[in-house]
Design a protein around this motif. Structure first.
Motif, PDB file in Angstrom:
ATOM      1  N   MET A   1      -0.042  30.388  69.043  1.00  0.00           N
ATOM      2  CA  MET A   1      -0.703  29.333  69.824  1.00  0.00           C
ATOM      3  C   MET A   1       0.071  28.019  69.758  1.00  0.00           C
ATOM      4  SD  MET A   1      -4.674  30.082  68.822  1.00  0.00           S
ATOM      5  CE  MET A   1      -5.245  28.780  69.909  1.00  0.00           C
ATOM      6  N   GLY A   2       1.333  28.092  69.338  1.00  0.00           N
ATOM      7  CA  GLY A   2       2.138  26.893  69.335  1.00  0.00           C
ATOM      8  C   GLY A   2       1.944  26.022  68.120  1.00  0.00           C
ATOM      9  N   THR A   3       1.299  26.515  67.067  1.00  0.00           N
ATOM     10  CA  THR A   3       1.073  25.695  65.887  1.00  0.00           C
ATOM     11  C   THR A   3       2.237  25.751  64.929  1.00  0.00           C
ATOM     12  OG1 THR A   3       0.020  27.520  64.701  1.00  0.00           O
ATOM     13  CG2 THR A   3      -1.412  26.095  66.015  1.00  0.00           C
ATOM     14  N   GLY A   4       3.142  26.706  65.117  1.00  0.00           N
ATOM     15  CA  GLY A   4       4.278  26.829  64.237  1.00  0.00           C
ATOM     16  C   GLY A   4       3.956  27.487  62.909  1.00  0.00           C
ATOM     17  N   ILE A   5       2.763  28.034  62.747  1.00  0.00           N
ATOM     18  CA  ILE A   5       2.356  28.685  61.504  1.00  0.00           C
ATOM     19  C   ILE A   5       2.696  30.167  61.585  1.00  0.00           C
ATOM     20  CG2 ILE A   5       0.426  29.296  60.015  1.00  0.00           C
ATOM     21  CD1 ILE A   5      -0.970  26.784  60.873  1.00  0.00           C
ATOM     22  N   THR A   6       3.469  30.636  60.650  1.00  0.00           N
ATOM     23  CA  THR A   6       3.768  32.065  60.596  1.00  0.00           C
ATOM     24  C   THR A   6       3.047  32.732  59.439  1.00  0.00           C
ATOM     25  OG1 THR A   6       5.753  31.602  59.293  1.00  0.00           O
ATOM     26  CG2 THR A   6       6.019  31.773  61.685  1.00  0.00           C
ATOM     27  N   ASP A   7       2.752  31.989  58.377  1.00  0.00           N
ATOM     28  CA  ASP A   7       2.058  32.519  57.213  1.00  0.00           C
ATOM     29  C   ASP A   7       0.942  31.549  56.864  1.00  0.00           C
ATOM     30  OD1 ASP A   7       1.123  33.357  54.764  1.00  0.00           O
ATOM     31  OD2 ASP A   7       3.103  33.885  53.991  1.00  0.00           O
ATOM     32  N   GLU A   8      -0.249  31.845  57.365  1.00  0.00           N
ATOM     33  CA  GLU A   8      -1.357  30.905  57.179  1.00  0.00           C
ATOM     34  C   GLU A   8      -1.745  30.771  55.716  1.00  0.00           C
ATOM     35  OE1 GLU A   8      -6.031  30.367  58.464  1.00  0.00           O
ATOM     36  OE2 GLU A   8      -4.611  31.242  59.904  1.00  0.00           O
ATOM     37  N   GLU A   9      -1.696  31.867  54.985  1.00  0.00           N
ATOM     38  CA  GLU A   9      -2.087  31.800  53.579  1.00  0.00           C
ATOM     39  C   GLU A   9      -1.163  30.864  52.800  1.00  0.00           C
ATOM     40  OE1 GLU A   9      -3.726  34.851  50.149  1.00  0.00           O
ATOM     41  OE2 GLU A   9      -2.635  35.624  51.891  1.00  0.00           O
ATOM     42  N   GLU A  10       0.126  30.935  53.092  1.00  0.00           N
ATOM     43  CA  GLU A  10       1.081  30.053  52.420  1.00  0.00           C
ATOM     44  C   GLU A  10       0.878  28.612  52.867  1.00  0.00           C
ATOM     45  OE1 GLU A  10       4.505  27.553  51.971  1.00  0.00           O
ATOM     46  OE2 GLU A  10       3.903  28.423  53.905  1.00  0.00           O
ATOM     47  N   THR A  11       0.576  28.425  54.168  1.00  0.00           N
ATOM     48  CA  THR A  11       0.326  27.077  54.672  1.00  0.00           C
ATOM     49  C   THR A  11      -0.917  26.485  54.016  1.00  0.00           C
ATOM     50  OG1 THR A  11       1.296  27.678  56.808  1.00  0.00           O
ATOM     51  CG2 THR A  11      -0.057  25.701  56.759  1.00  0.00           C
ATOM     52  N   TRP A  12      -1.958  27.314  53.858  1.00  0.00           N
ATOM     53  CA  TRP A  12      -3.165  26.821  53.210  1.00  0.00           C
ATOM     54  C   TRP A  12      -2.909  26.488  51.743  1.00  0.00           C
ATOM     55  CZ3 TRP A  12      -7.188  24.225  53.981  1.00  0.00           C
ATOM     56  CH2 TRP A  12      -8.153  24.108  52.988  1.00  0.00           C
ATOM     57  N   ALA A  13      -2.054  27.267  51.087  1.00  0.00           N
ATOM     58  CA  ALA A  13      -1.725  26.982  49.683  1.00  0.00           C
ATOM     59  C   ALA A  13      -1.113  25.590  49.572  1.00  0.00           C
ATOM     60  CB  ALA A  13      -0.778  28.040  49.133  1.00  0.00           C
ATOM     61  N   TRP A  60     -11.251  19.952  53.664  1.00  0.00           N
ATOM     62  CA  TRP A  60     -10.321  19.161  52.855  1.00  0.00           C
ATOM     63  C   TRP A  60     -10.960  18.785  51.526  1.00  0.00           C
ATOM     64  CZ3 TRP A  60      -5.366  18.061  52.514  1.00  0.00           C
ATOM     65  CH2 TRP A  60      -4.950  16.970  51.747  1.00  0.00           C
ATOM     66  N   ARG A  61     -12.216  18.378  51.577  1.00  0.00           N
ATOM     67  CA  ARG A  61     -12.903  17.948  50.355  1.00  0.00           C
ATOM     68  C   ARG A  61     -13.076  19.099  49.374  1.00  0.00           C
ATOM     69  NH1 ARG A  61     -18.011  17.441  48.220  1.00  0.00           N
ATOM     70  NH2 ARG A  61     -18.951  18.664  49.899  1.00  0.00           N
ATOM     71  N   ARG A  62     -13.334  20.298  49.900  1.00  0.00           N
ATOM     72  CA  ARG A  62     -13.596  21.465  49.059  1.00  0.00           C
ATOM     73  C   ARG A  62     -12.420  22.447  49.069  1.00  0.00           C
ATOM     74  NH1 ARG A  62     -19.003  22.249  47.939  1.00  0.00           N
ATOM     75  NH2 ARG A  62     -18.659  24.505  47.813  1.00  0.00           N
ATOM     76  N   ARG A  63     -11.219  21.942  49.340  1.00  0.00           N
ATOM     77  CA  ARG A  63     -10.090  22.836  49.573  1.00  0.00           C
ATOM     78  C   ARG A  63      -9.779  23.744  48.382  1.00  0.00           C
ATOM     79  NH1 ARG A  63      -8.356  17.662  49.050  1.00  0.00           N
ATOM     80  NH2 ARG A  63      -6.617  17.179  47.621  1.00  0.00           N
ATOM     81  N   ALA A  64     -10.167  23.345  47.188  1.00  0.00           N
ATOM     82  CA  ALA A  64      -9.902  24.197  46.024  1.00  0.00           C
ATOM     83  C   ALA A  64     -10.767  25.454  46.037  1.00  0.00           C
ATOM     84  CB  ALA A  64     -10.134  23.415  44.729  1.00  0.00           C
ATOM     85  N   SER A  65     -11.869  25.438  46.782  1.00  0.00           N
ATOM     86  CA  SER A  65     -12.784  26.586  46.778  1.00  0.00           C
ATOM     87  C   SER A  65     -12.902  27.282  48.128  1.00  0.00           C
ATOM     88  CB  SER A  65     -14.179  26.136  46.320  1.00  0.00           C
ATOM     89  OG  SER A  65     -14.678  25.096  47.139  1.00  0.00           O
ATOM     90  N   VAL A  66     -12.103  26.865  49.117  1.00  0.00           N
ATOM     91  CA  VAL A  66     -12.120  27.536  50.423  1.00  0.00           C
ATOM     92  C   VAL A  66     -11.611  28.967  50.260  1.00  0.00           C
ATOM     93  CG1 VAL A  66     -11.075  27.589  52.719  1.00  0.00           C
ATOM     94  CG2 VAL A  66     -11.858  25.414  51.760  1.00  0.00           C
ATOM     95  N   ARG A  67     -12.329  29.913  50.873  1.00  0.00           N
ATOM     96  CA  ARG A  67     -11.971  31.315  50.753  1.00  0.00           C
ATOM     97  C   ARG A  67     -10.989  31.728  51.851  1.00  0.00           C
ATOM     98  NH1 ARG A  67     -14.644  34.389  47.465  1.00  0.00           N
ATOM     99  NH2 ARG A  67     -14.347  36.299  48.680  1.00  0.00           N
ATOM    100  N   VAL A  68      -9.867  32.298  51.438  1.00  0.00           N
ATOM    101  CA  VAL A  68      -8.894  32.871  52.372  1.00  0.00           C
ATOM    102  C   VAL A  68      -9.161  34.369  52.442  1.00  0.00           C
ATOM    103  CG1 VAL A  68      -6.459  33.247  52.867  1.00  0.00           C
ATOM    104  CG2 VAL A  68      -7.195  31.116  51.754  1.00  0.00           C
ATOM    105  N   VAL A  69      -9.482  34.861  53.632  1.00  0.00           N
ATOM    106  CA  VAL A  69      -9.812  36.273  53.822  1.00  0.00           C
ATOM    107  C   VAL A  69      -8.855  36.862  54.842  1.00  0.00           C
ATOM    108  CG1 VAL A  69     -11.579  37.913  54.538  1.00  0.00           C
ATOM    109  CG2 VAL A  69     -12.236  35.838  53.297  1.00  0.00           C
ATOM    110  N   ASP A  70      -8.191  37.942  54.457  1.00  0.00           N
ATOM    111  CA  ASP A  70      -7.191  38.572  55.326  1.00  0.00           C
ATOM    112  C   ASP A  70      -6.161  37.558  55.805  1.00  0.00           C
ATOM    113  OD1 ASP A  70      -8.389  40.985  54.991  1.00  0.00           O
ATOM    114  OD2 ASP A  70      -9.432  40.990  56.920  1.00  0.00           O
ATOM    115  N   GLY A  71      -5.769  36.656  54.908  1.00  0.00           N
ATOM    116  CA  GLY A  71      -4.723  35.691  55.213  1.00  0.00           C
ATOM    117  C   GLY A  71      -5.141  34.551  56.109  1.00  0.00           C
TER     118      GLY A  71
END
Length: 230
Positions: A1-13, A60-71
């Motif tokens: 979608m033009g966001t430039g994200i190839t690995d969302e899990e790594e981006t979220w990390a 953003w406020r709760r980013r330490a506890s956001v659940r990543v599911v299937d990347g």
């Protein structure tokens, strides 16, 4: 979608570690789906924009506890959208209740057009009744319908973000669809009766919240307000 994200899990990390540019990339990627879910429930673009901002602020406020599911964090964002909308609805109700406690001023001789305005704003369209029926559901029912029906996410992904077994998702979804259909039929029948028209014998209308279609923040399982879950 033009966001430039190839690995969302790594981006979220990286976002979780405080990288604001990584968080902005995820905002760009998922903003439209969060806004769409908020607009589906509220039908007011301005309110949906507010909810969208609040959802990402919560992420953003709760980013330490956001659940990543299937990347991906999209399931967490969608369930949080429902949570924010419910809280907003409670705030609006408290505001209206406070207004009702204010003494009514003496009549000014001018016609009161409030009832007419309210009637036009609270129209009896099918979409309005469907949204009202959805609002009657418990948080558990709203979340499973959002994830599995509206967003068509795999049941395994819904189970992971809701922290329940896949079998529970299946049974919860089946019951939620039945309850939503019953609420829609009841509301449509009540509207038809109020207008002096015969109540429809048909099922729920085909809408984006139609239960006949295919297929607390979410850091833990939400609590149902209607009976025990298996």
């Amino acid at each position: 979608m033009g966001t430039g994200i190839t690995d969302e899990e790594e981006t979220w990390a990286r976002a979780r570690d405080g990288d604001s540019s990584a968080f902005a990339a995820l905002f760009d990627r998922h903003r439209d789906r969060v806004f769409g879910q908020a607009l589906r429930l509220l039908r007011a673009p301005h309110d949906a924009e507010d909810v969208t901002a609040m959802v990402f602020l919560e992420a953003w406020r709760r980013r330490a506890s956001v659940r990543v599911v299937d990347g991906s964090i999209i399931a967490w964002l969608l369930v949080t959208t429902n949570f924010v909308v419910r809280n907003q609805a409670r705030s609006v109700r408290r505001y209206r209740e406070a207004l009702q406690r204010i003494p009514v001023p003496a009549a000014s001789g001018q016609p009161d057009e409030t009832a007419d305005v309210d009637e036009r704003l609270d129209n009896s369209s099918r979409d309005t009744q469907v949204r009202a029926a959805f609002a009657r559901l418990s948080p558990n029912d709203q979340d499973v319908i959002t994830l599995c029906l509206l967003e068509e996410l795999p049941m395994e992904q819904a189970a992971a973000v809701l922290k329940v077994p896949v079998g529970t998702v299946k049974s919860r979804l089946s019951r939620a669809r039945q309850r939503l259909g019953a609420h829609i039929t009841e509301l449509l029948s009540a509207t038809a009766t109020a207008k002096g028209a015969p109540a429809s014998a048909n099922g729920a209308p085909a809408t984006d919240l139609d239960p006949t279609g295919s297929t607390t923040p979410p850091t833990g399982s939400t609590t149902s307000s209607g009976g025990a879950e298996r």
